[in-house]
Write a protein that holds these residues in place. Sequence first.
Motif, mmCIF file in Angstrom:
data_model
loop_
_atom_site.group_PDB
_atom_site.id
_atom_site.type_symbol
_atom_site.label_atom_id
_atom_site.label_comp_id
_atom_site.label_asym_id
_atom_site.label_seq_id
_atom_site.Cartn_x
_atom_site.Cartn_y
_atom_site.Cartn_z
ATOM 1 N N ALA A 70 0.829 -1.210 0.000
ATOM 2 C CA ALA A 70 0.000 0.000 0.000
ATOM 3 C C ALA A 70 0.861 1.257 0.000
ATOM 4 N N GLN A 71 0.431 2.243 -0.787
ATOM 5 C CA GLN A 71 1.093 3.543 -0.816
ATOM 6 C C GLN A 71 0.014 4.617 -0.707
ATOM 7 N N ASP A 72 0.191 5.535 0.220
ATOM 8 C CA ASP A 72 -0.708 6.677 0.288
ATOM 9 C C ASP A 72 -0.410 7.567 -0.912
ATOM 10 N N VAL A 126 -19.839 8.732 0.090
ATOM 11 C CA VAL A 126 -18.607 8.143 0.589
ATOM 12 C C VAL A 126 -17.581 9.257 0.680
ATOM 13 N N THR A 127 -16.874 9.339 1.792
ATOM 14 C CA THR A 127 -15.740 10.251 1.942
ATOM 15 C C THR A 127 -14.527 9.392 2.238
ATOM 16 N N GLY A 128 -13.414 9.667 1.561
ATOM 17 C CA GLY A 128 -12.243 8.843 1.808
ATOM 18 C C GLY A 128 -10.957 9.414 1.265
ATOM 19 N N GLU A 129 -9.894 8.641 1.432
ATOM 20 C CA GLU A 129 -8.555 9.013 0.990
ATOM 21 C C GLU A 129 -8.068 7.996 -0.034
ATOM 22 N N PHE A 130 -7.039 8.367 -0.767
ATOM 23 C CA PHE A 130 -6.535 7.533 -1.861
ATOM 24 C C PHE A 130 -5.340 6.683 -1.425
ATOM 25 N N VAL A 131 -5.350 5.439 -1.864
ATOM 26 C CA VAL A 131 -4.248 4.510 -1.634
ATOM 27 C C VAL A 131 -4.011 3.752 -2.936
ATOM 28 N N ARG A 132 -2.751 3.557 -3.305
ATOM 29 C CA ARG A 132 -2.431 2.648 -4.403
ATOM 30 C C ARG A 132 -2.148 1.301 -3.757
ATOM 31 N N GLU A 133 -2.862 0.292 -4.219
ATOM 32 C CA GLU A 133 -2.761 -1.026 -3.598
ATOM 33 C C GLU A 133 -2.824 -2.103 -4.672
ATOM 34 N N THR A 134 -2.283 -3.263 -4.359
ATOM 35 C CA THR A 134 -2.342 -4.405 -5.263
ATOM 36 C C THR A 134 -3.638 -5.169 -5.001
ATOM 37 N N VAL A 180 2.784 9.764 -4.818
ATOM 38 C CA VAL A 180 2.967 9.251 -3.463
ATOM 39 C C VAL A 180 3.018 10.409 -2.469
ATOM 40 N N VAL A 181 2.318 10.214 -1.366
ATOM 41 C CA VAL A 181 2.270 11.205 -0.285
ATOM 42 C C VAL A 181 3.183 10.700 0.836
ATOM 43 N N PRO A 182 4.025 11.570 1.396
ATOM 44 C CA PRO A 182 4.895 11.128 2.500
ATOM 45 C C PRO A 182 4.076 10.551 3.657
ATOM 46 N N ALA A 183 4.624 9.533 4.297
ATOM 47 C CA ALA A 183 3.920 8.855 5.393
ATOM 48 C C ALA A 183 3.576 9.813 6.531
ATOM 49 N N ASN A 184 4.387 10.847 6.724
ATOM 50 C CA ASN A 184 4.143 11.778 7.824
ATOM 51 C C ASN A 184 3.323 13.004 7.405
ATOM 52 N N ALA A 185 2.698 12.962 6.238
ATOM 53 C CA ALA A 185 1.920 14.107 5.750
ATOM 54 C C ALA A 185 0.752 14.381 6.698
#
Length: 125
Positions: free
Chosen positions: A50-52, A79-87, A59-64
């Motif tokens: 997973a990558q934010d 639906v409200t949410g955030e984006f993740v790149r995932e397999t 890619v967003v830094p983990a500490n963003a």
Amino acid sequence: GKVHLGFPQQQAFTVVFDTGSGHLFLPSSRCETETCLKHRRYNRTKSETAQDINHQGQVVPANARVRDQVNIAYGTGEVTGEFVRETLCLFDHTGVEGADHSKACVPMRVITATELTKEPFNTFE
């Protein structure tokens, strides 16, 4: 249908394939609404793949401190949410060497829902 996300231990979900929006969203482990708590929730921290990401796919830094969010309105809910790149895989590849590069698995943008309205999402099992 069923989908499996992340590696090395895949998380399994039963989803409704909605061609109207083209989005894949899953309740996030960070979602504490009554509706989310009724469903299996995706835990981003359990996946090594997973990558934010932001809305543009960067890619967003983990500490963003601030993340892009999306709010998608459907006929009877939101639906409200955030984006993740995932397999995402179409069947469970847990423990299969190199499976994250299998033709049955693809990297894709997933919306991890931080809020789901009661309607229509309370009715799904």
